[in-house]
Scaffold this active site. Structure first.
Site, mmCIF file in Angstrom:
data_model
loop_
_atom_site.group_PDB
_atom_site.id
_atom_site.type_symbol
_atom_site.label_atom_id
_atom_site.label_comp_id
_atom_site.label_asym_id
_atom_site.label_seq_id
_atom_site.Cartn_x
_atom_site.Cartn_y
_atom_site.Cartn_z
ATOM 1 N N LYS A 1 40.549 32.367 46.051
ATOM 2 C CA LYS A 1 41.247 33.587 45.619
ATOM 3 C C LYS A 1 41.438 34.436 46.869
ATOM 4 O O LYS A 1 40.508 35.070 47.354
ATOM 5 C CB LYS A 1 40.389 34.334 44.589
ATOM 6 C CG LYS A 1 41.161 35.206 43.612
ATOM 7 C CD LYS A 1 41.976 36.332 44.238
ATOM 8 C CE LYS A 1 41.148 37.561 44.566
ATOM 9 N NZ LYS A 1 41.970 38.637 45.185
ATOM 10 N N GLU B 1 29.059 37.401 52.949
ATOM 11 C CA GLU B 1 29.197 38.002 54.283
ATOM 12 C C GLU B 1 29.805 39.368 54.045
ATOM 13 O O GLU B 1 30.972 39.471 53.655
ATOM 14 C CB GLU B 1 30.069 37.120 55.174
ATOM 15 C CG GLU B 1 29.813 37.360 56.642
ATOM 16 C CD GLU B 1 30.843 38.270 57.269
ATOM 17 O OE1 GLU B 1 30.693 39.514 57.122
ATOM 18 O OE2 GLU B 1 31.768 37.749 57.897
ATOM 19 N N CYS C 1 34.348 42.928 60.377
ATOM 20 C CA CYS C 1 33.016 43.122 59.781
ATOM 21 C C CYS C 1 31.978 43.437 60.854
ATOM 22 O O CYS C 1 31.055 44.198 60.614
ATOM 23 C CB CYS C 1 32.609 41.910 58.961
ATOM 24 S SG CYS C 1 32.662 40.369 59.874
ATOM 25 N N GLU D 1 30.421 52.330 56.671
ATOM 26 C CA GLU D 1 31.428 51.438 57.259
ATOM 27 C C GLU D 1 32.808 52.060 57.057
ATOM 28 O O GLU D 1 33.217 52.309 55.927
ATOM 29 C CB GLU D 1 31.375 50.064 56.582
ATOM 30 C CG GLU D 1 32.352 49.092 57.203
ATOM 31 C CD GLU D 1 32.224 47.671 56.665
ATOM 32 O OE1 GLU D 1 32.319 47.491 55.438
ATOM 33 O OE2 GLU D 1 32.042 46.750 57.478
HETATM 34 P P1 NDP Z 1 36.660 44.031 48.628
HETATM 35 O O1 NDP Z 1 35.300 43.623 49.038
HETATM 36 O O2 NDP Z 1 36.793 44.713 47.304
HETATM 37 O O3 NDP Z 1 37.638 42.743 48.616
HETATM 38 C C1 NDP Z 1 37.319 41.483 49.163
HETATM 39 C C2 NDP Z 1 37.778 40.389 48.231
HETATM 40 O O4 NDP Z 1 37.114 40.532 46.972
HETATM 41 C C3 NDP Z 1 39.271 40.434 47.914
HETATM 42 O O5 NDP Z 1 39.751 39.121 47.708
HETATM 43 C C4 NDP Z 1 39.284 41.193 46.597
HETATM 44 O O6 NDP Z 1 40.456 40.999 45.850
HETATM 45 C C5 NDP Z 1 38.080 40.612 45.918
HETATM 46 N N1 NDP Z 1 37.547 41.416 44.830
HETATM 47 C C6 NDP Z 1 37.697 42.758 44.614
HETATM 48 N N2 NDP Z 1 37.069 43.126 43.483
HETATM 49 C C7 NDP Z 1 36.503 42.009 42.967
HETATM 50 C C8 NDP Z 1 35.712 41.736 41.818
HETATM 51 N N3 NDP Z 1 35.380 42.699 40.958
HETATM 52 N N4 NDP Z 1 35.298 40.473 41.606
HETATM 53 C C9 NDP Z 1 35.617 39.485 42.467
HETATM 54 N N5 NDP Z 1 36.372 39.675 43.572
HETATM 55 C C10 NDP Z 1 36.810 40.917 43.822
HETATM 56 O O7 NDP Z 1 37.234 44.887 49.786
HETATM 57 P P2 NDP Z 1 38.432 45.944 49.802
HETATM 58 O O8 NDP Z 1 39.689 45.189 49.978
HETATM 59 O O9 NDP Z 1 38.363 46.834 48.619
HETATM 60 O O10 NDP Z 1 38.074 46.782 51.123
HETATM 61 C C11 NDP Z 1 37.172 47.866 51.040
HETATM 62 C C12 NDP Z 1 36.183 47.851 52.160
HETATM 63 O O11 NDP Z 1 35.474 46.618 52.175
HETATM 64 C C13 NDP Z 1 36.763 47.943 53.552
HETATM 65 O O12 NDP Z 1 37.084 49.245 53.895
HETATM 66 C C14 NDP Z 1 35.623 47.401 54.356
HETATM 67 O O13 NDP Z 1 34.663 48.406 54.544
HETATM 68 C C15 NDP Z 1 35.039 46.308 53.486
HETATM 69 N N6 NDP Z 1 35.536 44.963 53.865
HETATM 70 C C16 NDP Z 1 34.730 44.179 54.608
HETATM 71 C C17 NDP Z 1 35.176 42.951 55.040
HETATM 72 C C18 NDP Z 1 34.311 42.060 55.879
HETATM 73 O O14 NDP Z 1 34.843 41.269 56.652
HETATM 74 N N7 NDP Z 1 32.994 42.124 55.758
HETATM 75 C C19 NDP Z 1 36.526 42.463 54.731
HETATM 76 C C20 NDP Z 1 37.279 43.355 53.879
HETATM 77 C C21 NDP Z 1 36.787 44.568 53.485
HETATM 78 P P3 NDP Z 1 41.637 42.083 45.989
HETATM 79 O O15 NDP Z 1 42.073 42.019 47.384
HETATM 80 O O16 NDP Z 1 42.633 41.606 45.024
HETATM 81 O O17 NDP Z 1 41.042 43.410 45.618
#
Ligand code: NDP
Length: 502
Positions: free
Chosen positions: A183, A258, A292, A391
């Site tokens: 996904k 992660e 990250c 973050e």
């Molecule tokens: P999320 O953690 O919400 O999204 C990461 C993935 O999880 C996406 O594919 C997202 O789908 C999916 N997801 C979201 N909600 C659910 C759920 N309830 N159940 C299962 N999967 C889900 O990150 P955000 O995009 O909201 O970003 C917010 C913050 O997260 C950033 O500002 C940053 O701080 C952190 N982040 C950290 C990352 C890392 O590399 N460690 C990478 C990205 C974000 P969808 O995109 O459709 O919401």
């Protein structure tokens, strides 16, 4: 493959999901737009898969799992190598899709795509080398373990390094005999769909690799909750990671997480200052801070603080920020309006908590409609302030001055996160002592982060569980079966003190 990229118009048409070896629309027929963060313009309509589509994909992966598990490892490896070659052949289109969808500037996107075959080849190489062990048990018995695949693995991908993060978990999963359902993040689905096309061309059996696009709360949650998913790998925010772990716990699936970070970059007074400044800039500006392991807390020794900050500001003034398809660009936009608003909000919080040294606004000349922010540096940051602890995931650095090493270590470790740290000093004893005292899953000395398929990556504390990459990732995609064979002609050999009779 029906999806086509019009590179000039920056548009993609007819994106479909890939389930059971076929291109398909979502059962409910819904779509959502994905936008070019350089302009805010819609690039494509993406299928909005839901729980029923996830169900279809998991069923296809489950049907393919037994044959795939018992396909010779050497044959699985050959397919991964063919896929690596196809990624190289299609690198230009993949890089354009990645740049368009995620905001990586084109040269960086090309570099990232160029690295992806390393992951596929690393795991192709390990596919026929990973195995169990023999165990010395008492009696005339042969005892050994088998490392077996989990079955169907789910992969929830973030938007910051879309294809690299997909490949770093799917390559080991596939190499070790699992079948995958992916996904992608809703902001960045395009490279995953193009990759699925290459998986198809490489000749992977139908159902071994599937992509369901959609929203996190719909498709993502349905994937984590699906009872036929034996393992789930998630990269993203700590908050969503906890939700995914809870959903997976309900059906006792293995979880690799992660998650977030607030990583320290530590500069000792004897550091090579120009190198430390460059690493600091990479640390919080690379991919516009959406990393990250971003070195968003800069711990600078008080004796060199002024010299360091002068050099840092001079370096930031040279940064070329703009449209990612412009050849001179070194820093593109944030991925989405949501992320832009979030980072701008943190900058406002920073102005009330600390001193704004540099940036804080919109870069001059940045394209209208795009999600651009200047690199931003705050000084006089208190360790317990919001910008010192949370973050931000944007190009924002919090500078914290230090003088005593014990206090430095305490402040670095005073975080819910523990993903990564960077240490700059020319004193090897100091460097290694500091590395050992830091509560972090990775430490880089005298350099900035670089991710590689052979080195384990992951977090302490709320930065995650399990490890991506390296031998350490094998446990994330396998389970252990113990087998013992009685080699005697009769049932009991006598030396088994813990066995029957009752
Ligand atoms: P999320 O953690 O919400 O999204 C990461 C993935 O999880 C996406 O594919 C997202 O789908 C999916 N997801 C979201 N909600 C659910 C759920 N309830 N159940 C299962 N999967 C889900 O990150 P955000 O995009 O909201 O970003 C917010 C913050 O997260 C950033 O500002 C940053 O701080 C952190 N982040 C950290 C990352 C890392 O590399 N460690 C990478 C990205 C974000 P969808 O995109 O459709 O919401």
């Amino acid at each position: 493959m029906t999806m086509t990229l019009d590179a000039q118009a920056r548009k993609v048409s007819h994106a479909q999901m890939y389930i059971g070896g076929e291109w398909t629309d979502p059962a409910a027929g819904q779509t959502f737009p994905t936008v070019d963060p350089n302009t805010g313009e819609t690039i494509a309509e993406i299928p909005r898969g839901d729980a029923s589509d996830v169900d279809r994909a998991v069923a296809a992966a489950k049907a393919a799992a037994v044959d795939w598990q018992f396909t010779d490892a050497i044959a699985r490896a050959a397919l991964l190598r063919s896929l690596a070659a196809l990624v190289t052949e299609n690198a230009d289109e993949l890089a354009r899709l990645e740049a368009l969808d995620s905001g990586h500037y084109l040269a960086k996107a090309a570099e990232l795509i160029g690295a992806i075959p390393l992951w596929l080849e690393y795991w192709a190489g390990l596919a026929d080398k990973v195995g169990g062990r023999t165990i010395e048990v008492p009696g005339n018995k042969l005892s050994f373990t088998l490392l077996e695949p989990l079955g169907v693995t789910g992969h929830i991908i973030p938007w910051n390094y879309p294809l690299l993060i997909l490949v770093r978990s799917c390559a080991p999963a596939l190499a070790l005999g699992n079948t995958c359902v992916v996904k992608p993040a809703e902001d960045t689905s395009l490279s995953a769909l193009k990759f699925a096309d290459l998986v198809h061309q490489a000749g992977f059996p139908a159902g071994v690799f599937n992509v369901v696009t959609g929203l996190g709360a719909e498709a993502g949650a349905a994937l984590a909750a699906h009872s036929d998913i034996a393992g789930i790998t998630f990269t993203g925010s700590t908050e969503t990671g906890k939700t995914v772990a809870k959903l997976a716990a309900d059906h006792v699936a293995q979880v690799n997480l992660e998650l977030g970070g607030k990583s320290p970059t530590i500069v000792f007074p004897d550091a090579r200052l120009d190198d430390a400044v460059e690493a600091a800039v990479q640390g919080f500006c690379s991919h516009t801070g959406q990393v990250c392991v971003a070195g968003s807390r800069l711990f600078v020794h008080q004796d060199i603080k002024d010299a360091f900050l002068d050099k840092l500001v001079a370096r930031l003034r040279t940064a070329q920020i703009g449209d990612g398809f412009d050849e001179s660009t070194q820093m593109g936009p944030l991925v989405s309006k949501t992320q832009y608003d979030r980072v701008r909000n943190y900058i406002e919080i920073g102005k009330s908590e600390a001193t704004l040294l540099y940036g804080g606004g919109r870069p001059e000349g940045a394209p209208e409609g795009g999600y651009f922010v200047e690199p931003t540096v705050f000084t006089d940051v208190a360790s317990d302030s919001r910008i010192g602890r949370e973050e931000i995931f944007g190009p924002v650095a919090s500078v914290i001055t230090w003088s005593q090493e014990n206090e430095l270590i305490e402040a670095c470790n005073d975080s819910i996160y523990g993903l990564f740290a960077v240490v700059f000093t020319q004193d090897i004893t100091k460097a290694l002592t500091t590395a050992r005292r830091l509560a972090a899953g990775g430490v880089m000395i005298n350099d900035w982060f670089g991710e590689l398929p052979m080195a384990p990556h992951g977090g302490y504390k709320q930065s995650g569980t399990g490890r991506e990459e390296g031998f350490e990732a094998i446990g994330g995609y396998t389970q252990v079966k113990h087998v013992t064979v009685n080699l005697d002609a009769s049932l009991r050999s006598g030396a088994d003190w813990a066995g029957a009779p009752l």
